[in-house]
Design a protein around this motif. Sequence first.
Motif, short mmCIF file in Angstrom:
data_model
loop_
_atom_site.label_atom_id
_atom_site.label_comp_id
_atom_site.label_asym_id
_atom_site.label_seq_id
_atom_site.Cartn_x
_atom_site.Cartn_y
_atom_site.Cartn_z
N ARG A 188 51.17 65.65 -14.59
CA ARG A 188 51.24 66.14 -15.97
C ARG A 188 52.63 65.86 -16.54
O ARG A 188 53.57 65.63 -15.79
N LYS A 189 52.72 65.89 -17.85
CA LYS A 189 54.01 65.76 -18.54
C LYS A 189 54.60 67.15 -18.72
O LYS A 189 53.90 68.08 -19.12
N PRO A 193 60.63 64.06 -21.98
CA PRO A 193 59.54 64.52 -21.12
C PRO A 193 59.67 63.92 -19.72
O PRO A 193 60.14 62.79 -19.57
N GLU A 210 54.83 65.65 -27.62
CA GLU A 210 53.71 66.55 -27.79
C GLU A 210 52.93 66.60 -26.49
O GLU A 210 53.05 65.72 -25.64
N ASP A 211 52.10 67.61 -26.36
CA ASP A 211 51.22 67.74 -25.19
C ASP A 211 51.98 67.76 -23.87
O ASP A 211 51.62 67.07 -22.93
N VAL A 212 53.05 68.51 -23.84
CA VAL A 212 53.79 68.69 -22.60
C VAL A 212 53.74 70.15 -22.20
O VAL A 212 53.60 71.04 -23.05
N VAL A 213 53.87 70.43 -20.93
CA VAL A 213 53.95 71.80 -20.42
C VAL A 213 55.39 72.25 -20.58
O VAL A 213 56.32 71.56 -20.16
N PRO A 255 60.16 72.85 -27.73
CA PRO A 255 59.47 71.56 -27.76
C PRO A 255 60.14 70.55 -28.69
O PRO A 255 60.03 69.35 -28.46
N ASP A 294 57.73 63.40 -15.74
CA ASP A 294 56.44 63.34 -15.05
C ASP A 294 56.52 64.25 -13.83
O ASP A 294 57.35 64.04 -12.95
N CYS A 351 58.43 69.47 -19.77
CA CYS A 351 59.72 69.44 -20.44
C CYS A 351 60.60 70.53 -19.83
O CYS A 351 60.15 71.67 -19.68
#
Length: 105
Positions: free
Chosen positions: A29-30, A15, A43-46, A37, A17, A32
Motif C-alpha cells: 500500500r501507499k 508517498p 491521494e489515496d494514501v494511508v 495529507p 511504498d 505517508c
Amino acid sequence: MVFKLADETYGLDSPADASVSVGGTDIARKVCIQPNPQRCYAEDVVLPRERADGWMELELGEFVYEGEEDGDVSFSLVEMKRLDGKNGLFMQGIEIRRKNQIHLF
C-alpha cells in the motif's frame, strides 16, 4: 510502525511504498509519514494517527495467520521518489496487533 517526527523534517513528504510479506504473499500500500495529507502531495494514501502516548502509528499492512504455518513476517517501507537525504524520523519500532475477528459457527 511506531514513530515520532522532529519539529523540522526533510525528505519525508513523498508517498512511500509499504509492504508486509508472510509465506510468500506480499501486501502493499501507499503510505505517508506526514500526518497532514497536503504535505504528502498524494491521494489515496494511508496516513498516520497520533497515539495517546504521543507517538504516531502508521499501519503498514495486515496479514492472516491460520495457526498452521511457520515462516517469517517481513515489513518494508521504501520511498524512492526523492533520492536526497531524509531526517527527522525517530523510530520506536514495529507493533504487531491482533485485529478483532468475527467467528462464524
